[in-house]
Design a protein around this motif. Structure first.
Motif, mmCIF file in Angstrom:
data_model
loop_
_atom_site.group_PDB
_atom_site.id
_atom_site.type_symbol
_atom_site.label_atom_id
_atom_site.label_comp_id
_atom_site.label_asym_id
_atom_site.label_seq_id
_atom_site.Cartn_x
_atom_site.Cartn_y
_atom_site.Cartn_z
ATOM 1 N N PHE A 244 1.195 -7.374 -12.611
ATOM 2 C CA PHE A 244 1.307 -7.931 -11.262
ATOM 3 C C PHE A 244 2.165 -7.073 -10.327
ATOM 4 O O PHE A 244 1.746 -6.742 -9.205
ATOM 5 N N PRO A 245 3.358 -6.657 -10.730
ATOM 6 C CA PRO A 245 4.172 -5.819 -9.822
ATOM 7 C C PRO A 245 3.469 -4.513 -9.459
ATOM 8 O O PRO A 245 3.586 -4.038 -8.308
ATOM 9 N N ASN A 246 2.751 -3.934 -10.405
ATOM 10 C CA ASN A 246 2.028 -2.687 -10.109
ATOM 11 C C ASN A 246 0.932 -2.920 -9.074
ATOM 12 O O ASN A 246 0.703 -2.081 -8.193
ATOM 13 N N PHE A 247 0.265 -4.050 -9.169
ATOM 14 C CA PHE A 247 -0.780 -4.348 -8.207
ATOM 15 C C PHE A 247 -0.197 -4.582 -6.814
ATOM 16 O O PHE A 247 -0.752 -4.113 -5.806
ATOM 17 N N LEU A 248 0.910 -5.285 -6.746
ATOM 18 C CA LEU A 248 1.544 -5.517 -5.450
ATOM 19 C C LEU A 248 2.028 -4.213 -4.831
ATOM 20 O O LEU A 248 1.934 -4.019 -3.610
ATOM 21 N N SER A 249 2.481 -3.299 -5.659
ATOM 22 C CA SER A 249 2.878 -1.980 -5.158
ATOM 23 C C SER A 249 1.665 -1.226 -4.621
ATOM 24 O O SER A 249 1.758 -0.519 -3.608
ATOM 25 N N TYR A 250 0.539 -1.399 -5.280
ATOM 26 C CA TYR A 250 -0.702 -0.771 -4.824
ATOM 27 C C TYR A 250 -1.081 -1.292 -3.442
ATOM 28 O O TYR A 250 -1.473 -0.517 -2.557
ATOM 29 N N LEU A 251 -0.945 -2.613 -3.242
ATOM 30 C CA LEU A 251 -1.286 -3.193 -1.945
ATOM 31 C C LEU A 251 -0.344 -2.700 -0.846
ATOM 32 O O LEU A 251 -0.767 -2.514 0.298
ATOM 33 N N GLU A 252 0.910 -2.485 -1.192
ATOM 34 C CA GLU A 252 1.844 -1.955 -0.199
ATOM 35 C C GLU A 252 1.498 -0.510 0.163
ATOM 36 O O GLU A 252 1.613 -0.098 1.315
ATOM 37 N N LYS A 253 1.039 0.231 -0.814
ATOM 38 C CA LYS A 253 0.703 1.633 -0.585
ATOM 39 C C LYS A 253 -0.634 1.776 0.121
ATOM 40 O O LYS A 253 -0.812 2.692 0.943
ATOM 41 N N TYR A 254 -1.559 0.884 -0.182
ATOM 42 C CA TYR A 254 -2.904 0.943 0.410
ATOM 43 C C TYR A 254 -3.246 -0.408 1.045
ATOM 44 O O TYR A 254 -4.074 -1.156 0.528
#
Length: 397
Positions: A13-23
């Motif tokens: 989950f944290p990795n996915f949220l980081s992905y959304l912040e980046k893209y």
């Protein structure tokens, strides 16, 4: 991170949220991203976190689990202000339990002391396990991954309205499957093979198991409830996918898709974008998805179930011969079915007697599951070929 081990959501989950912040992206851009990795088309070749997926070499089922979770999470964060991970997970669990409360159909998660995260992992696992052995699968779930985006649209509707999502999901699924049935019927040359494809698709529905389809044109389907852009795009994409079984869309099929666009108030550009997206995906991943090979994905399940039926008959040939030989009427009707079409009453009698036999042979219990009955014609077809020669001689006599 292992998507098949407990605790994978907490790690992912944290990795996915980081992905959304980046893209950062809107819902249409996210839908396009899901299409590019195959989730929209029912076969995930990758995940949005590309490098991690390739590094760990996740299975198709594991990628689908991750993509389903990511799509649900994106929908929550895109819809709810001040969203948190805890609230997101609990909301998804509540959503699925509301659906399951209606049917008790595909989520067998008992209320207990499990954390919401653990329960969600189990729910998602059961939701996408369509790539396991057909001996362990309910035939009515054969192509549910191709309909998985219904969950996303239904979840968004649930978040926006706080209404029971069941009726929305049922209506959307009904419209999608009706439209796909009509699309599959557009083939200029219709064979028994195509008819079975339609039956297999009919058996995959979750909420409309009693629907019997008679529509032949798209204007016979009530599309008035399809108003949102992504609902329209998803419907068009699935119909485009269902027609792409011979590397081209013939004029008759193009007319159908254009009529669909007109009914949905979409322009011709939408049709071109949908067809191009399907074509590009299949072309780019034909080696990764061996069963697609520029063909209708439903054919994979047809071939798979045909092989399964052959194996079941072969492994149980002696028991089958014994059980069938004890019914003179069944032997007679099976013999006659090879040279003429049986009447409605005769077909019903054969079906009932074969189902009774399946009840007595544990390995054949799969034909008793919802949707399994549509494969009885395959069982009838292969019995004379797969049973011992002595039994065939009795059939000839």
């Amino acid at each position: 991170m292992n998507p098949s081990a407990p605790g994978w959501i907490q790690k992912h989950f944290p990795n996915f949220l980081s992905y959304l912040e980046k893209y950062p992206m809107d819902d249409e851009a996210f839908y396009k991203a899901l299409g590019s990795i195959g989730f929209i088309y029912g076969h995930s070749v990758d995940t949005l976190i590309v490098s991690t997926s390739k590094q760990l070499k996740w299975t198709t089922q594991e990628k689908t689990k991750i993509n389903l979770f990511d799509a649900l999470s994106f929908t929550y964060y895109d819809t709810i202000e001040s969203a948190t991970q805890t609230d997101c997970i609990q909301s998804i669990v509540n959503f699925y339990l509301l659906l399951d409360k209606r049917e008790n159909y595909f989520i067998n998660i008992k209320i207990g002391s499990d954390s919401p995260q653990s329960r969600l992992e189990k729910i998602i696992h059961q939701r996408v396990q369509t790539n396991e052995s057909t001996l362990q699968k309910n035939f009515s779930h054969l192509i549910t991954n191709a309909l998985a985006y219904i969950d996303i649209l239904s979840f968004e509707h649930y978040l926006l309205t706080q209404e029971d999502p069941y009726h929305y999901a049922k209506n959307l699924e009904s419209i999608l499957t009706q439209s796909i049935w009509v699309a599959l019927r557009q083939k200029e040359e219709k064979h028994l093979y195509n008819q079975l494809l339609i039956k297999l698709f009919e058996s995959s529905v979750r909420y409309n198991t009693l629907v019997k389809e008679t529509h032949t044109t798209i204007d016979q389907i009530d599309l008035s409830s399809i108003q949102e852009p992504l609902e329209k795009k998803y419907l068009l994409d699935l119909c485009s996918l269902s027609l792409w079984d011979d590397q081209t869309v013939d004029p008759h099929e193009k007319v159908f898709l254009m009529d669909l666009c007109k009914s949905l108030e979409l322009n011709e550009n939408s049709y071109q974008l949908s067809i191009t997206a399907v074509k590009d995906f299949l072309k780019a991943h034909s080696e990764d998805i061996s069963y697609l090979n520029y063909s209708n994905p439903v054919k994979h399940f047809y071939n798979q179930t045909t092989a399964t039926v052959k194996n079941l008959i072969s492994r149980n040939s002696k028991r089958l011969a014994q059980e069938i030989s004890e019914s003179g009427t069944l032997v007679k009707l099976l013999t006659q079915s090879t040279v003429r079409d049986l009447s409605k009453e005769e077909r019903k009698l054969v079906k009932n007697q074969l189902l009774d036999i399946c009840k007595s042979i544990p390995s054949l219990a799969i034909f008793l599951l919802p949707g399994g009955g549509i494969l009885l014609p395959l069982l009838i077809k292969f019995i004379p070929k797969m049973l011992p020669s002595a039994f065939n001689e009795n059939l000839e006599d």
